[in-house]
Design a protein around this motif. Structure first.
Motif, PDB file in Angstrom:
ATOM      1  N   VAL A 123      -8.950   1.036  -7.285  1.00  0.00           N
ATOM      2  CA  VAL A 123      -8.821   1.132  -6.265  1.00  0.00           C
ATOM      3  C   VAL A 123      -9.542  -0.012  -5.787  1.00  0.00           C
ATOM      4  O   VAL A 123     -10.001   0.169  -3.913  1.00  0.00           O
ATOM      5  CB  VAL A 123      -9.886   2.385  -6.181  1.00  0.00           C
ATOM      6  CG1 VAL A 123      -9.084   3.605  -6.307  1.00  0.00           C
ATOM      7  CG2 VAL A 123     -11.388   2.527  -6.461  1.00  0.00           C
ATOM      8  N   GLY A 124      -8.957  -0.421  -6.027  1.00  0.00           N
ATOM      9  CA  GLY A 124     -10.249  -1.905  -4.939  1.00  0.00           C
ATOM     10  C   GLY A 124     -11.181  -2.427  -6.199  1.00  0.00           C
ATOM     11  O   GLY A 124     -11.774  -3.404  -5.243  1.00  0.00           O
ATOM     12  N   ALA A 184      -0.150   4.726  -6.279  1.00  0.00           N
ATOM     13  CA  ALA A 184       0.322   3.479  -5.032  1.00  0.00           C
ATOM     14  C   ALA A 184      -0.991   3.207  -5.131  1.00  0.00           C
ATOM     15  O   ALA A 184      -1.610   3.461  -5.227  1.00  0.00           O
ATOM     16  CB  ALA A 184       1.044   4.487  -3.686  1.00  0.00           C
ATOM     17  N   GLY A 185      -0.341   2.015  -4.080  1.00  0.00           N
ATOM     18  CA  GLY A 185      -1.415   0.930  -3.774  1.00  0.00           C
ATOM     19  C   GLY A 185      -2.540   1.822  -2.543  1.00  0.00           C
ATOM     20  O   GLY A 185      -2.059   2.200  -1.990  1.00  0.00           O
ATOM     21  N   ILE A 186      -4.056   1.287  -2.789  1.00  0.00           N
ATOM     22  CA  ILE A 186      -4.787   2.029  -2.462  1.00  0.00           C
ATOM     23  C   ILE A 186      -5.397   0.839  -1.628  1.00  0.00           C
ATOM     24  O   ILE A 186      -6.228   0.110  -2.230  1.00  0.00           O
ATOM     25  CB  ILE A 186      -6.269   2.868  -3.504  1.00  0.00           C
ATOM     26  CG1 ILE A 186      -5.022   3.456  -3.578  1.00  0.00           C
ATOM     27  CG2 ILE A 186      -7.013   3.430  -2.574  1.00  0.00           C
ATOM     28  CD1 ILE A 186      -5.561   4.429  -5.693  1.00  0.00           C
ATOM     29  N   TYR A 195       0.994  -1.348   0.161  1.00  0.00           N
ATOM     30  CA  TYR A 195       0.198  -0.184  -0.125  1.00  0.00           C
ATOM     31  C   TYR A 195       1.263   1.147   0.097  1.00  0.00           C
ATOM     32  O   TYR A 195       2.016   1.382   0.030  1.00  0.00           O
ATOM     33  CB  TYR A 195      -0.847  -0.102   1.306  1.00  0.00           C
ATOM     34  CG  TYR A 195      -2.489  -0.602   1.188  1.00  0.00           C
ATOM     35  CD1 TYR A 195      -3.102  -0.646   0.547  1.00  0.00           C
ATOM     36  CD2 TYR A 195      -1.988  -2.080   1.670  1.00  0.00           C
ATOM     37  CE1 TYR A 195      -4.538  -2.150   0.043  1.00  0.00           C
ATOM     38  CE2 TYR A 195      -3.244  -3.184   1.354  1.00  0.00           C
ATOM     39  CZ  TYR A 195      -3.885  -3.378   1.380  1.00  0.00           C
ATOM     40  OH  TYR A 195      -5.159  -3.767   0.720  1.00  0.00           O
ATOM     41  N   SER A 196       0.429   2.718  -0.645  1.00  0.00           N
ATOM     42  CA  SER A 196       0.985   3.524   0.195  1.00  0.00           C
ATOM     43  C   SER A 196       1.700   3.922   1.264  1.00  0.00           C
ATOM     44  O   SER A 196       2.722   4.478   1.337  1.00  0.00           O
ATOM     45  CB  SER A 196       0.193   4.863  -0.377  1.00  0.00           C
ATOM     46  OG  SER A 196      -1.395   4.908   0.389  1.00  0.00           O
ATOM     47  N   PHE A 233       4.577   9.425  -5.492  1.00  0.00           N
ATOM     48  CA  PHE A 233       3.658   8.365  -5.682  1.00  0.00           C
ATOM     49  C   PHE A 233       2.706   8.598  -4.462  1.00  0.00           C
ATOM     50  O   PHE A 233       2.738   8.074  -3.005  1.00  0.00           O
ATOM     51  CB  PHE A 233       5.159   7.079  -5.041  1.00  0.00           C
ATOM     52  CG  PHE A 233       6.152   7.361  -5.856  1.00  0.00           C
ATOM     53  CD1 PHE A 233       5.709   6.303  -7.027  1.00  0.00           C
ATOM     54  CD2 PHE A 233       6.592   7.985  -5.557  1.00  0.00           C
ATOM     55  CE1 PHE A 233       6.909   6.540  -8.688  1.00  0.00           C
ATOM     56  CE2 PHE A 233       8.338   7.616  -6.624  1.00  0.00           C
ATOM     57  CZ  PHE A 233       8.422   6.954  -7.493  1.00  0.00           C
ATOM     58  N   VAL A 234       1.263   8.207  -4.628  1.00  0.00           N
ATOM     59  CA  VAL A 234       0.623   8.652  -3.700  1.00  0.00           C
ATOM     60  C   VAL A 234      -1.077   7.781  -4.346  1.00  0.00           C
ATOM     61  O   VAL A 234      -1.437   6.879  -5.887  1.00  0.00           O
ATOM     62  CB  VAL A 234      -0.343  10.177  -3.886  1.00  0.00           C
ATOM     63  CG1 VAL A 234      -0.874  10.471  -5.501  1.00  0.00           C
ATOM     64  CG2 VAL A 234      -1.018  10.398  -3.021  1.00  0.00           C
ATOM     65  N   ALA A 235      -1.667   7.524  -2.957  1.00  0.00           N
ATOM     66  CA  ALA A 235      -2.890   6.668  -3.553  1.00  0.00           C
ATOM     67  C   ALA A 235      -4.458   8.168  -3.707  1.00  0.00           C
ATOM     68  O   ALA A 235      -4.128   8.894  -2.934  1.00  0.00           O
ATOM     69  CB  ALA A 235      -3.204   6.304  -2.008  1.00  0.00           C
TER      70      ALA A 235
END
Length: 751
Positions: free
Chosen positions: A498-499, A241-243, A38-39, A212-214
């Motif tokens: 976002v999932g 980035a990972g959300i 994740y972020s 690098f951001v969610a």
């Protein structure tokens, strides 16, 4: 065997997993095992940690800021205020009214005032706390009705407190044989994503920054961040980035500018991660609403007119309030045929927490009110809740209140009849009930003596994609090349996963269009054209359309090469002529702004329907509610991934259940009282009942593959269905959600 990469998804040649199949998600196993990055897991050697000082007051003047005590602390590398913002001092989605850091005043509790970079996160937090701010408190505007209609109310912004007023005017007949009225309220709901705001800003050699951001919207973040940093857009590069969930709250900026400012000032990477409490102050929430409705009908239940006033509290800054008001106004009568409409929808500024996008925005609030009204109308006309809706249901060819014609399948009456025919769950046994199945479970203090069962229905209509003339498009770059002597497809978009399973769907489209099993979806970033926001249930439509269009262009070029060289296989064509790559934009058909006086106009590109039935048990002595079963019927046009679709329906339903019974940010005098998951309750697996889901496929001829966005509609209809079921169980005229225990606990005399 399938392989999984951080970039996206790649599959071996033995698996096709095209459209219509439940293709596995590349991030699924990683998330379940805790290995997904994740972020908040981002890390670079030598990075600093950022922290934010926030206002404790909902409304105050700032007389002075003393950063000296923070700068004197060992390990502190920078302390910045509004005076250090290198470019534009304000940003915003629709209106650039929100300061990067408070300039001369604060307008809500939690507004950022200063930021700190230090070599340890705890040092950064202590340094932020050491900053001395001299505030002069002033009256906070917290009543949205006063903000909207009282001329003596202080102005939150110099331009006044009204963000948008959108009327809808149709017809002139506003009297009827049967009239029902009601006043309704929806509380402030939080998106409650599990991954708080976080990101990493890295200063670049060219004087720019790599972030690098969610987020939900890479390019609009870039559009807002670059001017604040005083940099051209090409020097502000964003990578997704990972959300850990979004639901609308990541459309607005949070730490993006702050981390970038600190990185550029210190020349070192800076990471910012909000804790759970800070997250409640660091993002927008669902607009609370106060609504007045009047429905008029014939004695046999045919709608004649609807009057409505919808008041939405946007909080301290604009965010997406104009679009929320537009949705509430245009969809304010629901999916029903009615010839006379008088709606006034307002969005206002207050000193309450800022509100913006959340799943189904604007439509959710209106849906709760108009569906509550339909139940009142059913009772007044002596009809069942299903029959009143069937008699007034829209269908293909019907007109919305805005005059827009529904030009794709809308089989609402059939959906309602199908839902009503679903068998109800069995009644609980009278003797020795299983406490685990009663409201409150084994923790309750009764044995079910006061438990009553109720059944309720809810219908919702939601616009899909952006509306009112917004240039809504997505971009996809598709490349076919040889990798390990086998054809391989690389799909590159800026669409935020976002999932919801978007990475999986993009790969499924590429496999279907190109007939190549090995597909990789590259990380989303700003190195490719915009994909818009992962909101409005739009990404399968527009990014799916862009991937499809780019694949078609690639396929046409490959087909031409193979036609010119029939003796060559696909592998040989790629080996001789090299990779084939195409970039394409996809736009849906145009929409138009609502007329500012009449509200007329084709403001939406697609509409989606979902209907819910809820069965609840209510303990009227304890005020506890247990949702026994939920059933849903939804038309999705075409199923792209059955398992992912089912997850979207379950997830949207859960958020609607939460709004009905438990989720509310408690705000008193502009202050948030429950900024934690201890006090802000969200449904768990124990709160979600078994669900019966029926998915219909009536293709929309205007959409790629005939699909219809599916993520938001279940959130609309589940809330009024649960509320209606609680009313049916208790006989109470409940007009506010979430319904609290004290709302349903009956006095001994009432029992």
């Amino acid at each position: 065997m399938a392989t999984e990469t951080a970039a996206g998804t790649a599959t071996g040649a033995g698996r096709r997993s095209g459209l219509g199949e439940s293709a596995p998600r590349p991030d699924g196993t990683l998330k379940v095992t805790g290995e997904f990055a994740y972020s908040s897991d981002l890390w670079l050697e030598g990075m600093l940690w950022g922290a934010t000082l926030r206002s404790p007051h909902p409304s105050a003047w700032i007389r002075s800021i003393d950063v000296g005590p923070a700068l004197a602390m060992p390990g502190v590398f920078a302390v910045l205020t509004h005076e250090d913002v290198p470019g534009e001092k304000f940003y915003g989605l629709d209106v650039r009214d929100q300061p990067v850091l408070a300039v001369d005043q604060v307008r809500y509790q939690g507004e950022p005032v200063a930021i700190v970079a230090a070599d340890h996160p705890e040092t950064a937090r202590r340094a932020a706390a050491a900053i001395v701010v001299d505030y002069e408190k002033r009256e906070a505007v917290t009543d949205p009705r006063r903000a909207a209609f009282d001329p003596s109310c202080p102005a939150v912004h110099p331009e006044g407190n009204l963000v948008r007023h959108q009327p809808v005017r149709v017809g002139q007949t506003f009297d009827a044989e049967v009239v029902v009225t009601g006043e309704y309220e929806v509380g402030m709901q939080d998106q409650a994503f599990l991954g708080p705001e976080s990101g990493l800003a890295v200063p670049a050699e060219d004087g720019g920054v790599d972030l690098f951001v969610a987020t939900q919207w890479l390019h609009v973040d870039q559009d807002q961040v670059a001017p604040c940093l005083g940099l051209p857009k090409e020097k502000v590069r964003l990578t997704l980035a990972g959300i850990g969930g979004a639901f609308g709250a990541r459309e607005d900026l949070s730490m993006q500018v702050h981390a970038s400012m600190l990185a550029l000032r210190t020349g070192r990477p800076v990471k910012m991660v909000y804790g759970r409490e800070e997250s409640f102050f660091g993002h927008v929430h669902r607009h609370p609403a106060r609504m007045r409705y009047e429905h008029g009908a014939t004695s046999d239940g045919r709608l004649v007119y609807v009057r409505a006033e919808i008041l939405l509290d946007g909080g301290a800054y604009c965010s997406s309030t104009p679009a929320v008001v537009g949705n509430a106004a245009s969809l304010g009568v629901g999916p029903y045929e009615v010839g006379n409409v008088w709606i006034d929808a307002y969005g206002v500024y207050t000193n309450n927490p800022p509100c913006g996008a959340m799943r189904g925005f604007g439509a959710v609030q209106a849906c709760y009110a108009y569906e509550s009204q339909m139940d009142r109308l059913a009772a007044a006309c002596g009809l069942s809740p299903v029959e009143i809706r069937v008699r007034n249901a829209v269908s293909q060819g019907s007109r919305l209140a805005t005059g827009q014609v529904i030009d794709s399948p809308a089989p609402l009456a059939d959906m309602l009849k199908e839902l009503a025919a679903v068998p109800l769950p069995p009644e609980p046994a009278d003797e020795r009930p299983d406490l685990r199945l009663l409201p409150g479970g084994v923790a309750q203090t009764t044995h079910g003596e006061g438990v009553r069962r109720g059944v309720g229905y809810g219908v919702g209509i939601k616009n899909i994609c952006f509306s009112e003339g917004f240039d809504d498009y997505s971009t996809a770059r598709v490349r076919v090349e040889l990798a390990g002597a086998e054809p391989h497809v690389l799909v590159h978009t800026a669409a935020a996963e976002v999932g919801q399973g978007l990475v999986t769907v993009q790969a499924q489209i590429a496999r279907t269009e190109l007939g190549i099993a090995r597909v990789t979806v590259a990380p989303a970033d700003t190195a490719v054209g915009s994909a818009g926001s992962s909101s409005a249930s739009r990404q399968s439509y527009v990014t799916g359309g862009a991937v499809k269009t780019a694949c078609e262009a690639v396929r046409a070029r490959i087909d031409a090469l193979r036609a010119a060289h029939p003796e060559l296989s696909l592998e040989e064509v790629l080996e001789r002529f090299g990779p084939v790559e195409e970039t394409r934009e996809y736009r849906h058909r145009p929409t138009f702004p609502m007329d500012p006086v009449t509200g007329q106009g084709d403001s939406h590109t697609q509409l989606a329907l979902c209907v819910h039935r809820a069965v609840v048990d209510v303990d009227v002595e304890l005020g506890l509610v247990k949702v026994v079963e939920l059933a849903a019927v939804q038309d999705v046009g075409r199923i792209l991934n059955p398992l992912a679709l089912e997850g979207q329906i379950h997830g949207g339903t859960a958020q609607g259940l939460g709004l009905a019974l438990m989720e509310e940010i408690q705000v008193r005098d502009g202050r948030v009282l429950n900024p934690s998951f201890t006090d802000y309750l969200i449904p768990t697996i124990l709160d979600m009942p078994p669900m019966r889901v029926s998915v219909l496929e009536n293709p929309d001829p205007h959409a790629p593959y005939g699909l219809r966005g599916a993520g938001e509609p279940p959130t609309l209809s589940s809330t009024p269905a649960v509320a209606a079921a609680v009313r049916a169980a208790t006989g109470l005229d409940l007009s506010r959600v979430p319904i609290r225990p004290e709302d349903v606990a009956l006095s001994p005399l009432a029992r």
